[in-house]
Design a protein around this motif. Structure first.
Motif, PDB file in Angstrom:
ATOM      1  N   ASP A   2      34.695  14.609  19.976  1.00  0.00           N
ATOM      2  CA  ASP A   2      34.932  14.425  18.550  1.00  0.00           C
ATOM      3  C   ASP A   2      34.110  15.408  17.721  1.00  0.00           C
TER       4      ASP A   2
ATOM      5  N   LEU B 281      33.877  11.988  13.227  1.00  0.00           N
ATOM      6  CA  LEU B 281      35.316  11.812  13.038  1.00  0.00           C
ATOM      7  C   LEU B 281      35.990  11.942  14.399  1.00  0.00           C
ATOM      8  N   ASP B 282      36.797  10.970  14.734  1.00  0.00           N
ATOM      9  CA  ASP B 282      37.599  10.999  15.957  1.00  0.00           C
ATOM     10  C   ASP B 282      39.061  10.963  15.509  1.00  0.00           C
ATOM     11  N   SER B 283      39.665  12.134  15.371  1.00  0.00           N
ATOM     12  CA  SER B 283      41.011  12.251  14.813  1.00  0.00           C
ATOM     13  C   SER B 283      42.091  11.989  15.855  1.00  0.00           C
TER      14      SER B 283
ATOM     15  N   ASP C  82      45.054  10.214  11.504  1.00  0.00           N
ATOM     16  CA  ASP C  82      44.007   9.321  11.041  1.00  0.00           C
ATOM     17  C   ASP C  82      42.737   9.640  11.833  1.00  0.00           C
ATOM     18  N   ALA C  83      41.604   9.063  11.409  1.00  0.00           N
ATOM     19  CA  ALA C  83      40.363   9.298  12.152  1.00  0.00           C
ATOM     20  C   ALA C  83      39.479   8.068  12.127  1.00  0.00           C
ATOM     21  N   GLU C  84      39.000   7.708  13.305  1.00  0.00           N
ATOM     22  CA  GLU C  84      37.954   6.696  13.378  1.00  0.00           C
ATOM     23  C   GLU C  84      36.654   7.374  12.956  1.00  0.00           C
TER      24      GLU C  84
ATOM     25  N   ALA D 200      37.727  14.619   6.214  1.00  0.00           N
ATOM     26  CA  ALA D 200      39.049  14.068   6.527  1.00  0.00           C
ATOM     27  C   ALA D 200      40.106  14.625   5.578  1.00  0.00           C
TER      28      ALA D 200
ATOM     29  N   GLU E  99      40.952  18.182   6.403  1.00  0.00           N
ATOM     30  CA  GLU E  99      41.779  18.264   7.607  1.00  0.00           C
ATOM     31  C   GLU E  99      43.172  17.676   7.400  1.00  0.00           C
TER      32      GLU E  99
ATOM     33  N   LEU F  53      43.980  14.501   6.836  1.00  0.00           N
ATOM     34  CA  LEU F  53      44.146  13.187   7.453  1.00  0.00           C
ATOM     35  C   LEU F  53      44.600  12.160   6.417  1.00  0.00           C
TER      36      LEU F  53
ATOM     37  N   ILE G  75      40.977   6.940   7.147  1.00  0.00           N
ATOM     38  CA  ILE G  75      39.798   6.838   8.002  1.00  0.00           C
ATOM     39  C   ILE G  75      39.631   5.351   8.288  1.00  0.00           C
TER      40      ILE G  75
END
Length: 138
Positions: free
Chosen positions: A41, A58-60, A64-66, A92, A95, A97, A100
């Motif tokens: 990530d 951020l884990d995209s 979306d991202a966690e 986010a 990027e 997204l 989140i």
């Protein structure tokens, strides 16, 4: 306090992260990490001068991202979490997204407080346990 925000090119589970995350093992926060392991990530660190005071991740996935927000124990209550969350939202948006989100795990040592804090910052609870927020494009 003069905070800086820096992306980590090769994030690792190291002494600085252990200090910020405190006494709790990384799996409490949903991380699978061992000493000096390269982390997946995107990771950023918040610093005050030379001292690391917080981290954001951020884990995209699929638009979306966690996210993960971590603040050093001695810096909690000073606005560092808001600084990290704001910067993660900006990343986010940059990027492209859509949302989140975070899932505060049952094992989290301060689950109720973190859930309340995220809801106070615009996150909505969903039936699947996720706390979600639409990424602002402003």
């Amino acid at each position: 306090m003069a905070l800086s925000w820096t992306k980590e090119e090769t994030p690792r589970w190291d002494a600085a992260k252990r200090a910020v995350f405190g006494e709790h093992p990384p799996d409490v926060f949903g991380l699978k990490a061992t000493d000096d392991q390269v982390l997946a990530d995107e990771w950023w660190k918040a610093t005050d001068g030379d001292e690391v005071v917080g981290y954001g991740r951020l884990d995209s996935v699929w638009g979306d991202a966690e996210i993960l927000v971590a603040v050093a124990p001695s810096y909690r209550g000073r606005g560092i979490g808001e600084f990290v969350l704001d910067r993660l939202e900006r990343e986010a948006a940059r990027e492209g997204l859509n949302y989140i989100y975070n899932t505060v795990r049952d094992a989290h040592p301060d689950r109720a407080h973190v859930t309340s804090w995220l809801c106070g910052h615009g996150f909505a609870e969903h039936p699947d346990g996720q706390l979600r927020k639409r990424v602002s494009r402003t």
